[in-house]
Design a protein around this motif. Structure first.
Motif, PDB file in Angstrom:
ATOM      1  N   ASP A  19     -45.715 -26.207  45.330  1.00  9.14           N
ATOM      2  CA  ASP A  19     -46.962 -25.567  45.515  1.00  9.14           C
ATOM      3  C   ASP A  19     -47.031 -24.474  46.281  1.00  9.14           C
ATOM      4  O   ASP A  19     -46.949 -24.621  47.374  1.00  9.14           O
ATOM      5  N   ILE A  24     -46.920 -28.517  48.781  1.00  6.45           N
ATOM      6  CA  ILE A  24     -46.694 -29.888  48.395  1.00  6.45           C
ATOM      7  C   ILE A  24     -45.690 -29.880  47.363  1.00  6.45           C
ATOM      8  O   ILE A  24     -45.400 -29.034  46.376  1.00  6.45           O
ATOM      9  N   THR A  26     -43.950 -30.698  44.218  1.00 10.22           N
ATOM     10  CA  THR A  26     -44.878 -31.141  42.785  1.00 10.22           C
ATOM     11  C   THR A  26     -43.605 -31.741  41.949  1.00 10.22           C
ATOM     12  O   THR A  26     -44.076 -32.419  40.989  1.00 10.22           O
ATOM     13  N   ASP A  27     -42.332 -31.747  42.096  1.00 10.94           N
ATOM     14  CA  ASP A  27     -41.520 -32.109  41.356  1.00 10.94           C
ATOM     15  C   ASP A  27     -40.110 -32.271  42.085  1.00 10.94           C
ATOM     16  O   ASP A  27     -39.831 -31.313  43.065  1.00 10.94           O
ATOM     17  N   GLN A  48     -43.626 -29.475  34.599  1.00 14.85           N
ATOM     18  CA  GLN A  48     -44.917 -29.329  35.620  1.00 14.85           C
ATOM     19  C   GLN A  48     -46.168 -28.588  35.161  1.00 14.85           C
ATOM     20  O   GLN A  48     -47.214 -29.010  35.298  1.00 14.85           O
ATOM     21  N   PHE A  52     -49.388 -31.033  35.180  1.00 12.66           N
ATOM     22  CA  PHE A  52     -50.421 -30.570  36.032  1.00 12.66           C
ATOM     23  C   PHE A  52     -51.278 -29.538  35.578  1.00 12.66           C
ATOM     24  O   PHE A  52     -52.324 -29.260  36.207  1.00 12.66           O
ATOM     25  N   PHE A  54     -50.238 -26.468  35.527  1.00 14.65           N
ATOM     26  CA  PHE A  54     -50.189 -25.057  36.505  1.00 14.65           C
ATOM     27  C   PHE A  54     -49.961 -24.015  35.480  1.00 14.65           C
ATOM     28  O   PHE A  54     -49.425 -23.826  34.603  1.00 14.65           O
TER      29      PHE A  54
END
Length: 60
Positions: A19, A24, A26-27, A48, A52, A54
């Motif tokens: 991120d 963070i 995320t994958d 992702q 999420f 995104f």
């Protein structure tokens, strides 16, 4: 694959999605070292986006 100044043997590469705002992870996806870094990228980005929601702004 053998690169200068790298140990010999079987190794893995870790591809991570992060991120941008909060840094963070995320994958995370492991591949054998002989797979090109670009091969799993689109699949991981799409995963992702689906998981999420995104909105992809930049890829580096």
């Amino acid at each position: 694959m053998v690169r200068d100044d790298k140990p010999r043997g079987s190794f893995y590469l870790d591809h991570r999605g992060v991120d941008r705002r909060y840094h963070i992870i995320t994958d995370s996806h492991l591949t054998p070292e002989n797979k090109n870094d670009s091969e799993p990228n689109l699949q991981r980005l799409n995963s992702q986006v689906e998981r999420f929601g995104f909105a992809i702004e930049a890829v580096g």
